[in-house]
Design an enzyme around this catalytic site. Structure first.
Site, PDB file in Angstrom:
ATOM      1  N   ARG A   1      -4.469   8.727   4.026  1.00  0.00           N
ATOM      2  CA  ARG A   1      -4.355  10.192   3.322  1.00  0.00           C
ATOM      3  C   ARG A   1      -4.822  11.225   3.801  1.00  0.00           C
ATOM      4  NH1 ARG A   1      -3.262   5.670   0.539  1.00  0.00           N
ATOM      5  NH2 ARG A   1      -1.750   5.617  -1.084  1.00  0.00           N
TER       6      ARG A   1
ATOM      7  N   HIS B   1      -6.894  10.099  -3.496  1.00  0.00           N
ATOM      8  CA  HIS B   1      -7.813   9.337  -2.989  1.00  0.00           C
ATOM      9  C   HIS B   1      -8.336   9.919  -1.763  1.00  0.00           C
ATOM     10  CE1 HIS B   1      -8.556   4.839  -1.842  1.00  0.00           C
ATOM     11  NE2 HIS B   1      -9.773   5.380  -2.379  1.00  0.00           N
TER      12      HIS B   1
ATOM     13  N   LYS C   1      -4.284  -5.008   6.612  1.00  0.00           N
ATOM     14  CA  LYS C   1      -5.213  -3.756   6.224  1.00  0.00           C
ATOM     15  C   LYS C   1      -6.445  -4.163   6.625  1.00  0.00           C
ATOM     16  CE  LYS C   1      -6.591  -1.885   1.744  1.00  0.00           C
ATOM     17  NZ  LYS C   1      -6.290  -1.727   0.349  1.00  0.00           N
TER      18      LYS C   1
ATOM     19  N   ASP D   1       0.839   3.129   3.897  1.00  0.00           N
ATOM     20  CA  ASP D   1      -0.575   3.698   4.255  1.00  0.00           C
ATOM     21  C   ASP D   1      -1.346   2.775   4.888  1.00  0.00           C
ATOM     22  OD1 ASP D   1      -1.037   1.716   2.179  1.00  0.00           O
ATOM     23  OD2 ASP D   1      -2.513   2.964   1.241  1.00  0.00           O
ATOM     24  N   ASN D   2      -0.884   1.550   4.821  1.00  0.00           N
ATOM     25  CA  ASN D   2      -1.666   0.430   5.885  1.00  0.00           C
ATOM     26  C   ASN D   2      -0.724  -0.816   5.853  1.00  0.00           C
ATOM     27  OD1 ASN D   2      -3.882   0.766   3.345  1.00  0.00           O
ATOM     28  ND2 ASN D   2      -2.610  -1.081   3.548  1.00  0.00           N
TER      29      ASN D   2
ATOM     30  N   LYS E   1      -1.215   8.655  -6.146  1.00  0.00           N
ATOM     31  CA  LYS E   1      -2.532   8.470  -5.795  1.00  0.00           C
ATOM     32  C   LYS E   1      -3.037   9.284  -4.592  1.00  0.00           C
ATOM     33  CE  LYS E   1      -4.880   4.705  -3.095  1.00  0.00           C
ATOM     34  NZ  LYS E   1      -4.733   3.300  -2.824  1.00  0.00           N
TER      35      LYS E   1
ATOM     36  N   HIS F   1      -0.269  -1.980  -4.234  1.00  0.00           N
ATOM     37  CA  HIS F   1      -1.618  -2.383  -4.183  1.00  0.00           C
ATOM     38  C   HIS F   1      -1.947  -2.993  -5.327  1.00  0.00           C
ATOM     39  CE1 HIS F   1      -6.054  -1.821  -4.150  1.00  0.00           C
ATOM     40  NE2 HIS F   1      -6.033  -0.817  -3.055  1.00  0.00           N
TER      41      HIS F   1
ATOM     42  N   CYS G   1      -6.401   3.037   2.996  1.00  0.00           N
ATOM     43  CA  CYS G   1      -5.823   3.870   1.919  1.00  0.00           C
ATOM     44  C   CYS G   1      -5.941   5.245   2.354  1.00  0.00           C
ATOM     45  CB  CYS G   1      -6.200   3.350   0.854  1.00  0.00           C
ATOM     46  SG  CYS G   1      -5.803   1.731  -0.017  1.00  0.00           S
TER      47      CYS G   1
ATOM     48  N   ASP H   1       1.964   1.543  -0.861  1.00  0.00           N
ATOM     49  CA  ASP H   1       0.434   1.364  -0.713  1.00  0.00           C
ATOM     50  C   ASP H   1       0.587  -0.183  -0.488  1.00  0.00           C
ATOM     51  OD1 ASP H   1      -2.428   1.447  -1.038  1.00  0.00           O
ATOM     52  OD2 ASP H   1      -2.427   2.308  -2.975  1.00  0.00           O
ATOM     53  N   ASP H   2      -0.458  -0.537   0.502  1.00  0.00           N
ATOM     54  CA  ASP H   2      -0.631  -1.929   0.697  1.00  0.00           C
ATOM     55  C   ASP H   2       0.739  -2.710   1.080  1.00  0.00           C
ATOM     56  OD1 ASP H   2      -3.111  -1.382   0.556  1.00  0.00           O
ATOM     57  OD2 ASP H   2      -3.656  -2.731  -0.665  1.00  0.00           O
TER      58      ASP H   2
END
Length: 573
Positions: A78, A133, A411, A329-330, A131, A228, A74, A36-37
């Site tokens: 997904r 989301h 992001k 994810d980004n 996660k 994140h 995010c 994540d991130d």
């Protein structure tokens, strides 16, 4: 039944049973791991200095993609990964709110299917840890139709929402029930840390599957919240990175550029996107250095957990026939979460003793926790050193620029820094490549199609047709045949055709780049290639019309009137 008929029947049953068993033996286990991130160059095998030996080992034993893409945020990522569609087609064109349009409902829609739902009829059991989301319904007594178990997964442990404390995560859920990490009889570590909890449950799911369903293939979806915000890490992990970042942003970017170029990941002659932040002007260098030390520690801990997952796949005899993907994810996140003075928050060091009442173990935590369970107020501000449970901050634009080396933006945006991700693919029984690079572009919409292809599953005809292409050919070095790849998020938009990329920020004109010569997007060719701009913008408009993309803001009454703002305080997850 006469003797001849009996033996004919017996032979037919044998052939059918044998065929099914052979098919089951050929079906790979599939593990998709997502962080994540994180930025393109954070992993060791993608040019970074962070210690990621387990991911590096997967890269050495498999392939790395150099031009793999996500959707810049995010939950759209997904939604896209899980369904093989562009996020607006799945109902999640923005975040977890209903903006009154089909592409922006904040929920997976009824027309899409998840990988787990598609693999289930092919004999797979599916597990998710981390996660989720992709639903706006996250209350204990609310609508669960888009929770993991209602979307094809057999087990789930993780967070339904997008972010929260690593020591006391918001919307923590086991299967179909929200829980407190401190009142969970099924998991009682000495120190609760969400990254470890995700890894431990992924390991548990593999072991339980081997014990109870050994004859079936498994699909495991592991989605870490590292790295994140909030920047939370364990002291022993932070200690490993003390002094690593004392020389500031530019020095690390140059080191990553050199290492990444040596690895063949990008062309050093193209240079770096513009520098964000002047290290000499950073007022509190101790805090700024600590931000990256903690970030690195978070990534390190995740890699340790991935090592546990690999070890359990080996222990259960599944590793050789498991197709593992790792991606992000980004891009790195420039959001200023908690870095500035905030009303009602303490800035500076931790208080000597608790000042607030204790919180009972069975109470479910809040999204942005105002205090720790033991009564210390959560701190935010320019003088807060991240890491402990009573802090809640992000690492900032300067370090996000480092994470995204050598690319531009972050992001939210669909320039290369916002959408470029590593993709590591590893499958000993499936392909022989070891340590090779794959340099053709691909996108996470391709993962569903790949899972369908290798599993032998049938994608349902009543669902929205897949947008992605199987990576089977790409894994062996062949290009993917498709018209284009498209992006839209918060009015930031792009289309890629071959090496040409047309891209724009919200409410700004198109820019055009030849990525074969300029992946850092510094030389805008839109003025001298006006015909190409017209051609590609028409393609984008046609795609947007069919993919449920609305002009931004999709609903002007919601207050979402701008694209992500790296300096102005975008705080959504």
């Amino acid at each position: 039944m006469n003797r001849f008929s009996y033996f004919f029947w017996l032979a037919a049953v044998y052939v059918a049973t044998t065929t099914l068993n052979i098919h089951a033996a050929e079906q790979p286990n599939i593990v998709i791991i997502m962080s994540d991130d994180m930025g393109f160059s954070d992993l060791g095998c993608y040019g970074g200095e962070i210690q990621t030996p387990n991911l590096d080992s997967l890269a050495a034993g498999g392939v790395r993609f150099t031009q793999f893409y996500n959707t810049a945020r995010c939950c759209p990522t997904r939604a896209s990964l899980l369904t093989g569609l562009y996020p607006h087609q799945a109902g999640i064109g923005h975040m977890m709110e209903d903006l009154g349009k089909p592409g922006y409902t904040g929920n997976l829609n009824a027309n899409c299917r998840t990988i787990a739902q598609v693999l289930q009829p092919a004999g797979y059991r599916s597990y998710a840890a981390g996660k989720w989301h992709v639903t706006r319904n996250i209350t204990p007594d609310g609508n669960r139709s888009n929770w993991p178990l209602q979307r094809g997964f057999d087990r789930f442990y993780g967070m339904l929402s997008g972010a929260g404390s690593f020591y006391d995560p918001f919307t923590l859920c086991r299967d179909n029930r929200l829980i407190s990490p401190f009142a969970d009889p099924d998991y009682k570590p000495a120190t609760y840390y969400f990254t470890d909890a995700i890894s431990d449950h992924a390991v548990r799911f593999i072991g339980d599957h081997q014990r109870d369903h050994a004859q079936q293939p498994l699909f495991l979806y592991v989605t870490y919240t590292a790295a994140h915000w909030p920047m939370h890490a364990l002291p022993e992990d932070i200690a490993m990175y003390k002094g690593k970042y004392d020389h500031g942003y530019a020095a690390i970017r140059q080191e990553r550029l050199a290492k990444g170029a040596k690895l063949g990941l990008f062309d050093a002659d193209q240079g770096l996107a513009p520098q964000a932040g002047n290290w000499e002007q950073v007022k509190n260098k101790e805090r700024e250095i600590a931000c990256m030390e903690v970030y690195a520690a978070m990534v390190d801990r995740m890699d340790q957990g991935i090592g546990k997952i690999i070890a359990e796949l080996k222990r259960t005899g599944r590793f050789e026939n498991t197709l593992i993907f790792f991606l992000q994810d980004n891009g790195g996140c420039a959001e200023p979460m908690g870095r500035n003075l905030a009303a009602g928050r303490d800035d500076g060091p931790r208080q000597d003793k608790p000042t607030r009442p204790l919180i009972a173990a069975d109470v479910l935590p809040d999204r942005l926790v105002p205090q720790t369970r033991d009564g210390f107020p959560v701190r935010q501000g320019p003088n807060v050193i991240p890491g402990p449970a009573d802090t809640y901050i992000g690492y900032g634009e300067g370090w996000a620029n480092v994470s995204n080396t050598p690319f531009r933006e972050y992001k939210h945006w669909v320039h290369e820094g916002g959408i470029s991700t590593p993709l590591i693919a590893h499958w000993p029984q499936g392909f022989n490549a070891k340590g090779e690079l794959r340099k053709k572009p691909a996108h996470l919409i391709d993962l569903m199609a790949t899972c369908v292809d290798y599993s032998g599953a049938k994608y349902p005809s009543e669902a929205t047709p897949l947008e992605g292409r199987s990576l089977r050919g790409a894994l062996s070095g062949k290009p993917i045949e498709r018209e284009a790849i498209y992006w839209e998020h918060e009015g930031n938009r792009a289309v890629r055709v071959g090496d040409w990329k047309l891209v724009a920020m919200h409410a700004r004109p198109w820019e055009l780049y030849d990525l074969s010569k300029d992946r850092t997007e510094k030389n805008d060719l839109s003025k001298i290639e006006a015909a190409k701009v017209r051609e590609m913008s028409a393609m984008y408009d046609a795609w947007a019309a069919r993919a449920n993309v609305a002009p931004w803001p999709a609903n002007p009454n919601t207050g979402n009137k701008k694209g992500g703002n790296k300096k102005g305080g975008a705080k959504k997850q």
